[in-house]
Design a protein around this motif. Structure first.
Motif, PDB file in Angstrom:
ATOM      1  N   LEU A 167       0.813  -1.215   0.000  1.00  0.00           N
ATOM      2  CA  LEU A 167       0.000   0.000   0.000  1.00  0.00           C
ATOM      3  C   LEU A 167       0.845   1.263   0.000  1.00  0.00           C
ATOM      4  N   LYS A 168       2.118   1.125   0.343  1.00  0.00           N
ATOM      5  CA  LYS A 168       2.990   2.303   0.341  1.00  0.00           C
ATOM      6  C   LYS A 168       3.328   2.738  -1.080  1.00  0.00           C
ATOM      7  N   ASP A 169       3.516   1.757  -1.950  1.00  0.00           N
ATOM      8  CA  ASP A 169       3.931   2.056  -3.317  1.00  0.00           C
ATOM      9  C   ASP A 169       2.721   2.502  -4.129  1.00  0.00           C
ATOM     10  N   ASP A 170       2.771   3.724  -4.657  1.00  0.00           N
ATOM     11  CA  ASP A 170       1.652   4.246  -5.450  1.00  0.00           C
ATOM     12  C   ASP A 170       1.507   3.540  -6.787  1.00  0.00           C
ATOM     13  N   ASN A 171       2.565   2.920  -7.264  1.00  0.00           N
ATOM     14  CA  ASN A 171       2.519   2.255  -8.566  1.00  0.00           C
ATOM     15  C   ASN A 171       2.174   0.772  -8.463  1.00  0.00           C
ATOM     16  N   SER A 172       1.894   0.293  -7.251  1.00  0.00           N
ATOM     17  CA  SER A 172       1.597  -1.132  -7.097  1.00  0.00           C
ATOM     18  C   SER A 172       0.201  -1.444  -7.633  1.00  0.00           C
ATOM     19  N   ILE A 173       0.017  -2.679  -8.058  1.00  0.00           N
ATOM     20  CA  ILE A 173      -1.272  -3.094  -8.630  1.00  0.00           C
ATOM     21  C   ILE A 173      -2.368  -3.050  -7.571  1.00  0.00           C
ATOM     22  N   ILE A 174      -2.033  -3.461  -6.344  1.00  0.00           N
ATOM     23  CA  ILE A 174      -3.035  -3.488  -5.274  1.00  0.00           C
ATOM     24  C   ILE A 174      -3.507  -2.075  -4.941  1.00  0.00           C
ATOM     25  N   GLN A 175      -2.547  -1.134  -4.860  1.00  0.00           N
ATOM     26  CA  GLN A 175      -2.908   0.247  -4.551  1.00  0.00           C
ATOM     27  C   GLN A 175      -3.808   0.831  -5.638  1.00  0.00           C
ATOM     28  N   ASN A 176      -3.458   0.590  -6.892  1.00  0.00           N
ATOM     29  CA  ASN A 176      -4.274   1.110  -7.994  1.00  0.00           C
ATOM     30  C   ASN A 176      -5.652   0.457  -8.029  1.00  0.00           C
ATOM     31  N   GLU A 177      -5.714  -0.837  -7.712  1.00  0.00           N
ATOM     32  CA  GLU A 177      -7.000  -1.535  -7.722  1.00  0.00           C
ATOM     33  C   GLU A 177      -7.901  -1.041  -6.593  1.00  0.00           C
ATOM     34  N   LEU A 178      -7.316  -0.818  -5.405  1.00  0.00           N
ATOM     35  CA  LEU A 178      -8.103  -0.273  -4.294  1.00  0.00           C
ATOM     36  C   LEU A 178      -8.614   1.127  -4.615  1.00  0.00           C
ATOM     37  N   LYS A 179      -7.766   1.913  -5.250  1.00  0.00           N
ATOM     38  CA  LYS A 179      -8.176   3.263  -5.641  1.00  0.00           C
ATOM     39  C   LYS A 179      -9.303   3.208  -6.659  1.00  0.00           C
ATOM     40  N   ARG A 180      -9.219   2.270  -7.621  1.00  0.00           N
ATOM     41  CA  ARG A 180     -10.277   2.131  -8.626  1.00  0.00           C
ATOM     42  C   ARG A 180     -11.601   1.727  -7.981  1.00  0.00           C
ATOM     43  N   CYS A 181     -11.536   0.810  -6.998  1.00  0.00           N
ATOM     44  CA  CYS A 181     -12.758   0.383  -6.310  1.00  0.00           C
ATOM     45  C   CYS A 181     -13.360   1.516  -5.488  1.00  0.00           C
ATOM     46  N   GLU A 182     -12.518   2.339  -4.856  1.00  0.00           N
ATOM     47  CA  GLU A 182     -13.033   3.474  -4.082  1.00  0.00           C
ATOM     48  C   GLU A 182     -13.725   4.494  -4.985  1.00  0.00           C
ATOM     49  N   GLU A 183     -13.186   4.701  -6.176  1.00  0.00           N
ATOM     50  CA  GLU A 183     -13.768   5.674  -7.100  1.00  0.00           C
ATOM     51  C   GLU A 183     -14.893   5.087  -7.952  1.00  0.00           C
ATOM     52  N   ASN A 184     -15.191   3.777  -7.759  1.00  0.00           N
ATOM     53  CA  ASN A 184     -16.258   3.091  -8.506  1.00  0.00           C
ATOM     54  C   ASN A 184     -16.040   3.165 -10.016  1.00  0.00           C
ATOM     55  N   ASN A 185     -14.794   3.050 -10.422  1.00  0.00           N
ATOM     56  CA  ASN A 185     -14.474   3.041 -11.847  1.00  0.00           C
ATOM     57  C   ASN A 185     -14.506   1.611 -12.378  1.00  0.00           C
ATOM     58  N   LYS A 186     -14.864   1.476 -13.648  1.00  0.00           N
ATOM     59  CA  LYS A 186     -14.897   0.163 -14.264  1.00  0.00           C
ATOM     60  C   LYS A 186     -13.482  -0.309 -14.576  1.00  0.00           C
ATOM     61  N   MET A 187     -13.330  -1.609 -14.569  1.00  0.00           N
ATOM     62  CA  MET A 187     -12.022  -2.186 -14.875  1.00  0.00           C
ATOM     63  C   MET A 187     -11.724  -2.031 -16.363  1.00  0.00           C
TER      64      MET A 187
END
Length: 260
Positions: A100-120
């Motif tokens: 979660l520290k790394d902004d470029n990690s896949i998990i961080q980006n996926e969590l951010k996408r889910c929070e913003e309710n964006n489609k995959m």
């Protein structure tokens, strides 16, 4: 004589020392056993001195248990009455997670996408299509970065083709074994179907047997009813005859009385 006496004295001394040692050993053993009996249970565990907070190891009486349960129940009742749930972990910091520290990690980006309710994002297969894609032609690249990207696309396609070739070789090598294993599944399916058909036939036979038994029982019941009906008819005919006879006798008696 003197030497024999000295030897016997030495032997007696050795025997006495051995007996004293045995007595000390028995005393030590008895003392250790007594000490072990008086020791707490947790002391029998190796490296117990490193742990100093395991309340479930030592024995406790029922009074302490009841007091602890009473405290917990009082706390829960207070929380229900005030409709407030205590946040016991609010003073503790959130644990640090590496991904979660790394902004470029896949998990961080996926969590951010889910929070913003964006489609995959849809999977992009353009880099596999190098024949109809003009950007995949290295002669059309004007910069070094475009050339590098084109080479990466070609490398991906080559890796994909290499994997496909390996799969084809494996299929050619193990096709007979795989086909036989595949046919085994059909054989098992056939066996299961045969067993199902057999069980269905048995169920049908059982149902037919039950129906025949019911029919036989009903036939017997009908036969008994018919016999009873015939018997009642016979008795009714006898009763009617007797009634007719009594009526005729009654009429004769009335006639005689009228004559008199």
């Amino acid at each position: 004589m003197g030497t024999n006496t000295n030897e016997s004295n030495e032997e007696n001394g050795v025997v006495e020392k051995m007996e004293d040692r045995n007595d000390d050993y028995t005393l030590n053993k008895y003392g250790e056993e007594k000490k072990k009996k008086n020791e707490k249970l947790y002391k029998s565990i190796e490296l117990h001195h490193l742990v100093n907070a395991l309340p479930y190891i030592d024995s406790y009486d029922n009074e302490l248990e009841q007091n602890a349960k009473k405290l917990i129940e009082e706390e829960m009742n207070i929380m229900k009455e005030t409709n407030q749930v205590k946040q016991y972990l609010e003073n503790f910091p959130i644990p640090d997670l590496l991904y979660l520290k790394d902004d470029n990690s896949i998990i961080q980006n996926e969590l951010k996408r889910c929070e913003e309710n964006n489609k995959m994002d849809i999977l992009n297969f353009d880099h596999y299509n190098i024949e109809n894609n003009p950007e995949s032609n290295i002669n059309n690249n004007s910069t070094i970065n475009q050339a590098k990207k084109t080479l990466e696309n070609h490398q991906l396609v080559l890796e994909n083709l290499h994997n496909a070739l390996i799969n084809i070789e494996l299929m050619n090598k193990y096709k007979e074994v795989i086909w036989s294993e595949h046919m085994k599944t059909f054989t098992q399916v056939d066996i299961n179907l045969q067993n199902s058909i057999k069980s269905l036939k048995e169920n049908i036979d059982n149902i037919n047997k039950k129906r025949k038994l019911h029919h036989l029982s009903y036939v017997n019941d009908l036969t008994t009813l018919q016999n009873e009906r015939k018997d009642f008819k016979r008795k009714n005919s006898l009763v009617l005859k007797e009634i007719k006879k009594l009526i005729s006798e009654n009429m004769i008696m009335k006639y005689k009385q009228n004559l008199i």
